[in-house]
Design a protein around this motif. Structure first.
Motif, PDB file in Angstrom:
ATOM      1  N   GLN A   1       0.822  -1.211   0.000  1.00 38.14           N
ATOM      2  CA  GLN A   1       0.000   0.000   0.000  1.00 38.14           C
ATOM      3  C   GLN A   1       0.854   1.258   0.000  1.00 38.14           C
ATOM      4  N   LEU A   2       1.986   1.202   0.661  1.00 40.19           N
ATOM      5  CA  LEU A   2       2.867   2.368   0.736  1.00 40.19           C
ATOM      6  C   LEU A   2       3.817   2.439  -0.452  1.00 40.19           C
ATOM      7  N   GLY A   3       3.835   1.390  -1.271  1.00 38.49           N
ATOM      8  CA  GLY A   3       4.709   1.382  -2.439  1.00 38.49           C
ATOM      9  C   GLY A   3       6.179   1.289  -2.081  1.00 38.49           C
ATOM     10  N   LEU A   4       6.479   0.594  -0.964  1.00 41.22           N
ATOM     11  CA  LEU A   4       7.872   0.482  -0.511  1.00 41.22           C
ATOM     12  C   LEU A   4       8.546  -0.708  -1.157  1.00 41.22           C
ATOM     13  N   SER A   5       9.773  -0.513  -1.577  1.00 46.97           N
ATOM     14  CA  SER A   5      10.535  -1.603  -2.178  1.00 46.97           C
ATOM     15  C   SER A   5      11.146  -2.458  -1.072  1.00 46.97           C
ATOM     16  N   PHE A   6      11.510  -3.680  -1.429  1.00 46.71           N
ATOM     17  CA  PHE A   6      12.196  -4.572  -0.499  1.00 46.71           C
ATOM     18  C   PHE A   6      13.518  -4.956  -1.144  1.00 46.71           C
ATOM     19  N   VAL A   7      14.595  -4.336  -0.660  1.00 43.83           N
ATOM     20  CA  VAL A   7      15.903  -4.501  -1.279  1.00 43.83           C
ATOM     21  C   VAL A   7      16.395  -5.928  -1.102  1.00 43.83           C
ATOM     22  N   GLY A   8      16.864  -6.548  -2.171  1.00 46.58           N
ATOM     23  CA  GLY A   8      17.386  -7.907  -2.083  1.00 46.58           C
ATOM     24  C   GLY A   8      17.421  -8.547  -3.454  1.00 46.58           C
ATOM     25  N   GLU A   9      17.630  -9.830  -3.485  1.00 50.17           N
ATOM     26  CA  GLU A   9      17.699 -10.544  -4.745  1.00 50.17           C
ATOM     27  C   GLU A   9      17.071 -11.921  -4.587  1.00 50.17           C
ATOM     28  N   THR A  10      16.546 -12.452  -5.674  1.00 52.78           N
ATOM     29  CA  THR A  10      15.977 -13.796  -5.694  1.00 52.78           C
ATOM     30  C   THR A  10      16.862 -14.675  -6.566  1.00 52.78           C
ATOM     31  N   ARG A  11      17.313 -15.794  -6.026  1.00 56.61           N
ATOM     32  CA  ARG A  11      18.161 -16.718  -6.767  1.00 56.61           C
ATOM     33  C   ARG A  11      17.298 -17.896  -7.199  1.00 56.61           C
ATOM     34  N   GLU A  12      16.876 -17.838  -8.433  1.00 62.26           N
ATOM     35  CA  GLU A  12      15.926 -18.828  -8.929  1.00 62.26           C
ATOM     36  C   GLU A  12      16.508 -20.232  -8.960  1.00 62.26           C
ATOM     37  N   ASN A  13      17.844 -20.340  -9.040  1.00 59.85           N
ATOM     38  CA  ASN A  13      18.471 -21.658  -9.139  1.00 59.85           C
ATOM     39  C   ASN A  13      18.918 -22.203  -7.795  1.00 59.85           C
ATOM     40  N   PHE A  14      18.521 -21.527  -6.714  1.00 57.26           N
ATOM     41  CA  PHE A  14      18.932 -21.959  -5.374  1.00 57.26           C
ATOM     42  C   PHE A  14      17.689 -22.163  -4.525  1.00 57.26           C
ATOM     43  N   HIS A  15      17.406 -23.414  -4.163  1.00 51.66           N
ATOM     44  CA  HIS A  15      16.193 -23.729  -3.419  1.00 51.66           C
ATOM     45  C   HIS A  15      16.550 -24.450  -2.122  1.00 51.66           C
ATOM     46  N   LEU A  16      15.901 -24.042  -1.057  1.00 49.08           N
ATOM     47  CA  LEU A  16      16.033 -24.724   0.229  1.00 49.08           C
ATOM     48  C   LEU A  16      14.645 -24.979   0.790  1.00 49.08           C
ATOM     49  N   LEU A  17      14.454 -26.137   1.367  1.00 53.00           N
ATOM     50  CA  LEU A  17      13.240 -26.452   2.116  1.00 53.00           C
ATOM     51  C   LEU A  17      13.602 -26.476   3.597  1.00 53.00           C
ATOM     52  N   THR A  18      12.688 -26.031   4.424  1.00 52.75           N
ATOM     53  CA  THR A  18      12.928 -26.067   5.860  1.00 52.75           C
ATOM     54  C   THR A  18      11.645 -26.458   6.569  1.00 52.75           C
ATOM     55  N   GLY A  19      11.765 -26.990   7.772  1.00 53.59           N
ATOM     56  CA  GLY A  19      10.580 -27.400   8.523  1.00 53.59           C
ATOM     57  C   GLY A  19      10.954 -28.097   9.813  1.00 53.59           C
ATOM     58  N   ASP A  20       9.927 -28.585  10.513  1.00 50.10           N
ATOM     59  CA  ASP A  20      10.094 -29.349  11.749  1.00 50.10           C
ATOM     60  C   ASP A  20       9.568 -30.750  11.530  1.00 50.10           C
ATOM     61  N   ILE A  21      10.312 -31.723  12.049  1.00 51.96           N
ATOM     62  CA  ILE A  21       9.957 -33.116  11.793  1.00 51.96           C
ATOM     63  C   ILE A  21      10.309 -33.967  13.006  1.00 51.96           C
ATOM     64  N   CYS A  22       9.535 -35.007  13.232  1.00 53.80           N
ATOM     65  CA  CYS A  22       9.836 -35.970  14.293  1.00 53.80           C
ATOM     66  C   CYS A  22      10.257 -37.281  13.631  1.00 53.80           C
ATOM     67  N   LEU A  23      11.454 -37.752  13.997  1.00 50.72           N
ATOM     68  CA  LEU A  23      12.028 -38.948  13.387  1.00 50.72           C
ATOM     69  C   LEU A  23      12.397 -39.972  14.442  1.00 50.72           C
ATOM     70  N   ASP A  24      12.324 -41.228  14.054  1.00 49.57           N
ATOM     71  CA  ASP A  24      12.794 -42.324  14.897  1.00 49.57           C
ATOM     72  C   ASP A  24      14.040 -42.899  14.239  1.00 49.57           C
ATOM     73  N   SER A  25      15.210 -42.743  14.891  1.00 43.94           N
ATOM     74  CA  SER A  25      16.459 -43.241  14.312  1.00 43.94           C
ATOM     75  C   SER A  25      17.502 -43.436  15.405  1.00 43.94           C
ATOM     76  N   ASN A  26      18.165 -44.571  15.361  1.00 41.34           N
ATOM     77  CA  ASN A  26      19.278 -44.828  16.275  1.00 41.34           C
ATOM     78  C   ASN A  26      20.605 -44.379  15.681  1.00 41.34           C
ATOM     79  N   ASP A  27      20.594 -43.964  14.419  1.00 43.86           N
ATOM     80  CA  ASP A  27      21.831 -43.579  13.736  1.00 43.86           C
ATOM     81  C   ASP A  27      22.155 -42.098  13.883  1.00 43.86           C
ATOM     82  N   ILE A  28      21.187 -41.303  14.342  1.00 44.44           N
ATOM     83  CA  ILE A  28      21.367 -39.847  14.399  1.00 44.44           C
ATOM     84  C   ILE A  28      21.249 -39.398  15.857  1.00 44.44           C
ATOM     85  N   ASP A  29      22.368 -38.913  16.440  1.00 44.01           N
ATOM     86  CA  ASP A  29      22.341 -38.513  17.852  1.00 44.01           C
ATOM     87  C   ASP A  29      21.732 -37.115  17.994  1.00 44.01           C
TER      88      ASP A  29
END
Length: 513
Positions: A172-200
């Motif tokens: 609404q204020l017409g303010l820019s958001f300085v930065g860049e978008t890297r279309e070839n760089f993707h990351l997923l993030t989240g929270d997960i509950c896992l059952d594993s004896n291999d990961i401390d």
């Protein structure tokens, strides 16, 4: 249905950490607030929080664990190192070492603190448009009540937009958001509950190829006793969009990349959305510091913080570049985080003078201060500083000098200025010297942190956001406070409808996880 709400001094849009901190700081300044968010329920998802009276943040947070990198395609550790090596805290900097806390937990703590001050977040209230003139802001919102969409207009003296880079306020204020978008760089993030004896649960685990597909697992009890926060780079091997909606594909990726035996118990959330580069971990930190600053001087926050945020964005972008370009041989350098990212150096001065405290720096702490006139009761500067007033620290054992400095202060509202006389361990000053509080610096922590020599008189003004506002030496302090205190009047006017009104300001709120 339509309606118009009565005038509100401040309306905050957005109930993430930045919006919640802005509302809390304003309430502690005695300014009524409303806070709205279009979300229908809350998100599943150190010195500043001490200043705001929320010790639960530090108590709930956890220290940074060592990083452990594994040989690609195996569970054999290749490198183990600390991203942020431990530094022994000092009396002046008690919160030196980084700590981690999930956004969901942080928001819950802040909402509870707001509830203690009789403010509830208005969920399901979406800002659609806004308009402003010289006297007010009109926020046109929509909410659903009993299945019926209700439109409302909230009239406010100020509106703080903490609804994010893609929020209505910025558009609404017409303010820019300085930065860049890297279309070839993707990351997923989240929270997960896992059952594993291999990961401390004693390490940040990094599996895979830094230049391709990899996954990072951070154990966190905030998610559960078997909970992890994950960051996943699908690379060219997996589909980002498909993995967002296919738990089986997600688990297959985790299993194949880590080579660990893992079983999915519960996926709490997953997202590929990120505005501020997560490699520096500074999006949320910057947002909440902006919010605190905004609460006590709305008119100046954008001018002061913009150079600071620009510097921090340059740092985190450099870290992102290092992360994207890292190889097995450079992984430790790419992930190492130094004191710049602790934000202890964030200040409001525009020159760098090592080893010198000047106006604009963060005000140091000093423990073991004995209150004169008590039976040995101790306090610390971080408990004396408050987000609703300026604190005038008077270093002197000369009652006449203290009185001369204090003579300037009664001309101003006591609710925004507090005076504290700090006496050297060998000095004397009666508790009735005129200051609101007199303390003895028995271990010289305050004199050391504020660079006050034996027998020296010095006045230090600390702003409500914990930054040094002014430093006056010697005899100058008898006159200079009259000049320095003009800053207080600006603060007072910026919180008074009719003097600076109809103001809409955005606060940076970049982190979503």
């Amino acid at each position: 249905m339509t309606g118009t709400s009565p005038t509100t001094p401040v309306l905050v849009t957005g109930a993430g950490p930045s919006g919640l901190v802005a509302a809390l700081a304003l309430l502690r300044n005695g300014i009524p607030v409303r806070i709205i968010t279009k979300e229908t329920e809350h998100r599943i998802g150190q010195q500043l929080f001490h200043l705001l009276g929320v010790p639960q943040v530090e108590q709930t947070s956890s220290p940074v664990l060592p990083n452990r990198f594994y040989r690609e395609g195996s569970l054999e550790p290749e490198k183990t190192f600390m991203v942020a090596p431990y530094t022994e805290p000092t009396p002046a900097i008690p919160y030196y070492n980084p700590r981690l806390i999930g956004q969901e937990t942080l928001e819950a703590i802040l909402r509870d603190r707001l509830a203690e001050l009789s403010l509830q977040v208005e969920f399901g209230t979406e800002l659609r448009t806004l308009e402003q003139d010289d006297n007010r802001v009109l926020a046109h919102v929509v909410k659903t009540e009993n299945g019926v969409e209700v439109t409302d207009t909230i009239e406010a003296s100020y509106l703080i937009g903490a609804d994010g880079a893609k929020g209505v306020t910025r558009k609404q204020l017409g303010l820019s958001f300085v930065g860049e978008t890297r279309e070839n760089f993707h990351l997923l993030t989240g929270d997960i509950c896992l059952d594993s004896n291999d990961i401390d649960r004693e390490h940040f685990h990094f599996f895979g190829n830094p230049q391709g597909t990899y996954i990072i697992l951070r154990p966190t009890d905030e998610v559960g006793p078997d909970g992890y926060q994950f960051i996943l780079s699908p690379g060219k091997r997996y589909s980002t969009n498909q993995m967002l909606h296919d738990q089986d594909l997600l688990m297959r990726c985790i299993s194949e990349v880590s080579t660990a035996k893992v079983q999915l118990k519960y996926l709490r959330w997953i997202s590929d959305f990120r505005v501020h580069s997560l490699t520096g971990g500074q999006g949320l930190n910057s947002g909440v510091q902006d919010a605190l600053n905004l609460a006590w001087k709305i008119a100046l926050v954008y001018k002061e913080r913009l150079p600071v945020i620009a510097d921090m964005l340059n740092i985190t972008t450099e870290l992102l570049n290092r992360t994207v370009e890292m190889t097995n041989s450079t992984v430790e350098t790419a992930y190492r985080r130094g004191p710049l990212l602790y934000m202890l150096g964030v200040n409001y001065r525009y020159s760098s003078i090592p080893g010198v405290l000047i106006a604009g720096d963060r005000a140091p702490d000093a423990p073991n201060l004995v209150k004169v006139g008590t039976s040995g009761e101790e306090t610390r500067l971080f408990d004396i500083f408050q987000p609703y007033c300026h604190t005038v620290l008077i270093f002197s054992s000369d009652e006449g000098y203290v009185g001369a400095v204090l003579s300037a202060i009664p001309k101003f509202d006591k609710s925004v200025i507090r005076s504290v006389a700090i006496v050297a361990a060998s000095g004397t000053l009666p508790s009735a010297a005129g200051a609101e509080l007199v303390v003895r610096d028995q271990n010289a922590h305050a004199h050391s942190a504020y660079l006050v020599t034996d027998g020296e008189n010095k006045v230090v003004v600390v702003r409500p956001d914990g930054a040094v506002g002014a430093i006056v030496h010697g005899a100058e302090a008898r006159v200079s406070p009259l000049i320095n205190v003009t800053v207080f009047l600006l603060y007072k006017s910026s919180a008074t409808p009719g003097l600076i009104t109809g103001t809409t300001v955005t606060v940076n709120a970049w982190s979503t996880g």
